[in-house]
Design an enzyme around this catalytic site. Structure first.
Site, mmCIF file in Angstrom:
data_model
loop_
_atom_site.group_PDB
_atom_site.id
_atom_site.type_symbol
_atom_site.label_atom_id
_atom_site.label_comp_id
_atom_site.label_asym_id
_atom_site.label_seq_id
_atom_site.Cartn_x
_atom_site.Cartn_y
_atom_site.Cartn_z
ATOM 1 N N HIS A 499 23.822 -41.537 16.690
ATOM 2 C CA HIS A 499 22.783 -41.590 17.723
ATOM 3 C C HIS A 499 21.658 -40.587 17.428
ATOM 4 O O HIS A 499 20.482 -40.965 17.358
ATOM 5 C CB HIS A 499 23.409 -41.296 19.087
ATOM 6 C CG HIS A 499 22.433 -41.320 20.220
ATOM 7 N ND1 HIS A 499 22.330 -42.381 21.087
ATOM 8 C CD2 HIS A 499 21.514 -40.408 20.644
ATOM 9 C CE1 HIS A 499 21.382 -42.129 21.981
ATOM 10 N NE2 HIS A 499 20.870 -40.929 21.737
ATOM 11 N N GLU A 500 22.025 -39.328 17.257
ATOM 12 C CA GLU A 500 21.000 -38.315 17.034
ATOM 13 C C GLU A 500 20.284 -38.525 15.694
ATOM 14 O O GLU A 500 19.088 -38.242 15.571
ATOM 15 C CB GLU A 500 21.605 -36.910 17.108
ATOM 16 C CG GLU A 500 22.284 -36.578 18.427
ATOM 17 C CD GLU A 500 21.400 -36.809 19.643
ATOM 18 O OE1 GLU A 500 20.161 -36.758 19.510
ATOM 19 O OE2 GLU A 500 21.948 -37.049 20.731
ATOM 20 N N HIS A 503 17.381 -40.828 16.169
ATOM 21 C CA HIS A 503 16.186 -40.110 16.619
ATOM 22 C C HIS A 503 15.511 -39.397 15.445
ATOM 23 O O HIS A 503 14.287 -39.397 15.317
ATOM 24 C CB HIS A 503 16.562 -39.070 17.671
ATOM 25 C CG HIS A 503 16.848 -39.634 19.029
ATOM 26 N ND1 HIS A 503 16.024 -40.533 19.656
ATOM 27 C CD2 HIS A 503 17.877 -39.396 19.901
ATOM 28 C CE1 HIS A 503 16.519 -40.833 20.847
ATOM 29 N NE2 HIS A 503 17.637 -40.157 21.020
ATOM 30 N N HIS A 506 13.465 -41.634 13.373
ATOM 31 C CA HIS A 506 12.226 -41.965 14.077
ATOM 32 C C HIS A 506 11.160 -40.909 13.773
ATOM 33 O O HIS A 506 9.974 -41.229 13.580
ATOM 34 C CB HIS A 506 12.501 -42.040 15.578
ATOM 35 C CG HIS A 506 11.550 -42.915 16.333
ATOM 36 N ND1 HIS A 506 11.675 -43.141 17.685
ATOM 37 C CD2 HIS A 506 10.461 -43.618 15.952
ATOM 38 C CE1 HIS A 506 10.709 -43.952 18.084
ATOM 39 N NE2 HIS A 506 9.949 -44.244 17.051
#
Length: 722
Positions: A499-500, A503, A506
């Site tokens: 998940h992290e 990010h 991104h």
């Protein structure tokens, strides 16, 4: 969770040109590391060893002074306002201030101390006042409005159009159009809100660090060896060798709730964990109500009845009706599944104990895990040896290699802010460095709980036309290595890492002109798409086979264990959804209230009534620790996790159809989602990737709520421009 942001800074203070300086002696202006660019470090990274707490306040004072001079130069420019001399000039202002803040705020959460917290309280009002003074600068506002009013004739490209729109909106929504007493009231409220949110976050961290629980004998029954070893090491560090010291750090708390055989131990931990910040020195009860009041008063200055009405205007959801429509639709869809799950768990527990069992809040994780083990022969602890942290790093980083062709090279010459932290250069397919990523995995008393991604520097194009590379970090709280074992993760922790890392990608892939539109600087209900998209790979055998191997024997994870991860991925989907909806509904309740909240517990109870799964536990509530909405950027925005789930399931369905590592699909996701940041409306970007607006179908099918052959349900996302 999305990156940590300096919430007190208005969006008009942009993270630009953030190379920093050399330093030596703390406390002297000449040697302050924030006073010049970092020209002596690898890739312009922060020289953490030269940064001292005493450097921050002088650097902030200097940065404020310099940005005020930059703002004055814009306002007093004798030339007519243009996009370049006003909007771009504002975007590029504040580089010196942001050089210090982009170090201070990440470390405040990841490696703080009492002195740093005291500094943050002193800086809070000062920075809020500075931000407000910019947004309420009438001369600056007139120039911005002048450019905005003639936007149709400027022939701007989409990214420039978005910068102009967001700059105008930021000022308009921050009081620039207010007059007289309303302007002063906005200034007062903004400063007050900054102080309140800072205090809330500090209370959460400070109280968490006060807890230590000593267990012995039968109280330890059921706890895995890895947990006991960690507790023994913690006790040894406190000078009590041979005993077992537990804290309320998230990995410890979750392990106790899942494995402790003693209901009394589980209840004790549950009550302690969920009654934090409700009373005493670190109580957040009145602070929450004051934050809600202050936000509502700010919204009223803009003609809005509630803060949610104000806060949702610049989101994909647009308004409270659309948020509640999604949350209520999901509650209706998932409630039957949750009821079936609880009935099955209760029956199983009753048979196992030989007596009727009532499922309490502290019983769910324990008995759900026991049922999962019995039903699927699934033992999450038995999977830990196959997820040694270094192997997981290879696997998670390797996902980006397979999808996008980038690689990661650890560089020991890049300074880090704590010995636990590692720094990696990110290499693009042409073998050029495209950024830096720091990894920080273990709990410590100086780190707040949870997991997040943040930026030490955003990507952008500087005034000379050169690309400034991004520096990002991912921060988590995984089980720390012991004297006998390395860090071994559960599948849930691997999912958190994925998940992290989403990010982080991104931020790392950002290819934009302006820092304020770069990477994760997107609508709140769009920002979780890349992170939650990554989570889908946890249940894909082709991905797990690439790195999951026993840390002692090197044997790959057996196919039957991979199948168990896949088979159990839907287990508890009803519970998990309703739990998230409870958070989202509570957030909305706090930010749709029209009066002062005298009884926070009652507000939370009423908000979660429709999704409640257990009897109320007196003295327990989650709002006082809900940093996302009270100290972070998710006020009236926590629904975005479910909103983004609709998007990520819909997006991943493209990969399921075309191939998990299909190059064409991955290239489209990279170029249309990861690279573009906030340069265009998120629905425009999503439709460019997907070819259509998302529907809720893929999410319901992934969780086993809706068979694949059923027709589409109504779309949860309003139609937007092409």
């Amino acid at each position: 969770m999305k990156k940590l942001t300096a919430a007190i800074m208005a969006s008009t203070i942009m993270l630009m040109n953030q190379n920093s300086a050399a330093a030596a002696t703390p406390g002297t202006s000449a040697d302050n590391p924030f006073f010049t660019e970092y020209t002596t470090t690898v890739l312009g990274t922060i020289p953490f060893s030269r940064v001292h707490n005493s450097d921050y306040e002088p650097a902030v004072d200097r940065g404020i002074k310099l940005q005020n001079q930059e703002i004055d130069a814009i306002v007093n420019n004798p030339d007519k306002p243009t996009f370049l001399n006003t909007i771009v000039a504002l975007e590029r202002s504040g580089a010196d201030l942001n050089r210090v803040l982009s170090t201070f705020y990440p470390l405040l959460s990841a490696d703080s101390d009492d002195e740093l917290m005291e500094i943050s309280m002193r800086l809070s009002s000062k920075l809020s006042d500075h931000s407000t003074s910019i947004t309420l600068n009438q001369g600056l506002w007139k120039r911005i409005k002048s450019v905005y009013d003639k936007r149709a004739s400027l022939n701007l490209n989409p990214e420039d159009e978005m910068l102009l729109q967001r700059t105008y909106d930021s000022f308009a929504r921050s009081g620039a159009g207010l007059e007289g007493q309303q302007r002063e009231e906005y200034r007062r409220l903004a400063s007050k809100l900054s102080d309140l949110t800072t205090k809330f976050g500090q209370n959460v961290l400070k109280e968490l660090n006060t807890y230590e629980i000593w267990l012995s004998g039968d109280e330890l029954a059921g706890l895995p060896t890895s947990v006991l070893e960690a507790a023994a090491l913690s006790a040894k560090e406190k000078g009590r060798e041979g005993e077992y010291r537990f804290t309320l750090a998230q990995p410890t708390y979750m392990a106790v709730m899942k494995y402790a055989d003693s209901p009394a131990v589980r209840e004790r931990f549950y009550r302690l964990y969920n009654s934090r910040n409700t009373k005493g020195e670190y109580s957040n009860m009145e602070i929450m109500s004051d934050i809600a009041d202050t936000r509502r008063q700010i919204a009223a200055l803009f003609g809005k009845e509630t803060y949610a009405d104000y806060g949702l205007e610049k989101t994909m959801a647009e308004n409270t009706a659309n948020v509640y429509a999604l949350l209520n639709r999901l509650a209706e869809a998932y409630r039957p599944a949750q009821q079936r799950e609880f009935a099955e768990i209760t029956e199983f527990a009753s048979k196992a104990t030989g007596a009727p069992v009532k499922l309490n809040a502290w019983d769910y994780s324990y008995w759900a895990n026991k049922l999962k083990e019995a039903k699927y022969k699934y033992d999450e602890e038995a999977l830990r040896p196959y997820f040694e942290l270094n192997n997981v790093i290879d696997g998670v980083f390797g996902l980006a290699t397979r999808l996008y062709g980038v690689t990661f090279r650890q560089n020991p010459d890049i300074e880090v802010y704590h010995p636990d932290v590692r720094a990696f250069e990110v290499i693009d397919p042409e073998q050029k460095v495209m950024g830096v990523i720091y990894t920080d995995f273990y709990p410590r008393e100086t780190k707040r709980p949870g997991a997040w991604m943040t930026n030490f520097r955003e990507e952008y194009i500087d005034a000379d036309g050169d690309t400034v590379l991004p520096h990002v970090s991912i921060v988590m709280n995984f089980t720390k290595p012991t004297d006998t074992k390395p860090s071994l993760l559960t599948p849930y922790e691997v999912e958190t890492f994925l998940h992290e890392f989403g990010h982080a990608l991104h931020g790392l892939f950002a290819s934009t002109n302006y820092a304020s539109l770069s990477g994760t600087n997107v609508y709140r209900d769009f920002v979780e798409l890349p992170s939650q998209f990554n989570e889908n790979y946890l249940t894909e055998k082709e991905f797990l086979d690439g790195f999951a191997r026993h840390y002692q024997t090197g044997e790959p994870i057996p196919s039957e264990l991979v199948e168990k991860i896949i088979d159990t991925s839907r287990f508890g989907a009803g519970y998990a959804c309703l739990r998230q909806l409870a958070f989202g509904l509570t957030d909305m309740a706090w930010h749709t209230t029209t009066t002062h909240v005298d009884d926070p517990a009652e507000l939370e109870r009423r908000a979660t009534e429709s999704v409640a799964m257990f009897d109320e536990v007196e003295g327990c509530m989650f709002s006082p620790q809900f940093s996302h909405i009270f100290a972070g950027g998710y006020a009236a925005g926590y629904y975005s996790y479910k909103w983004a789930e609709v998007l990520d399931a819909d997006a991943f369905s493209m990969f399921k159809r075309n191939g998990l590592f299909d190059k064409k699909t991955a290239d489209s996701f990279r170029t249309n989602i990861l690279m573009r940041g906030g340069t265009e409306h998120p629905m425009t970007l999503y439709k460019r990737f997907r070819g259509q607006e998302p529907t809720i179908d893929a999410l319901l099918q992934r969780d086993g709520i809706q068979p694949e052959e059923q027709p589409s349900m109504p779309q949860p996302v309003p139609t937007k421009k092409d």
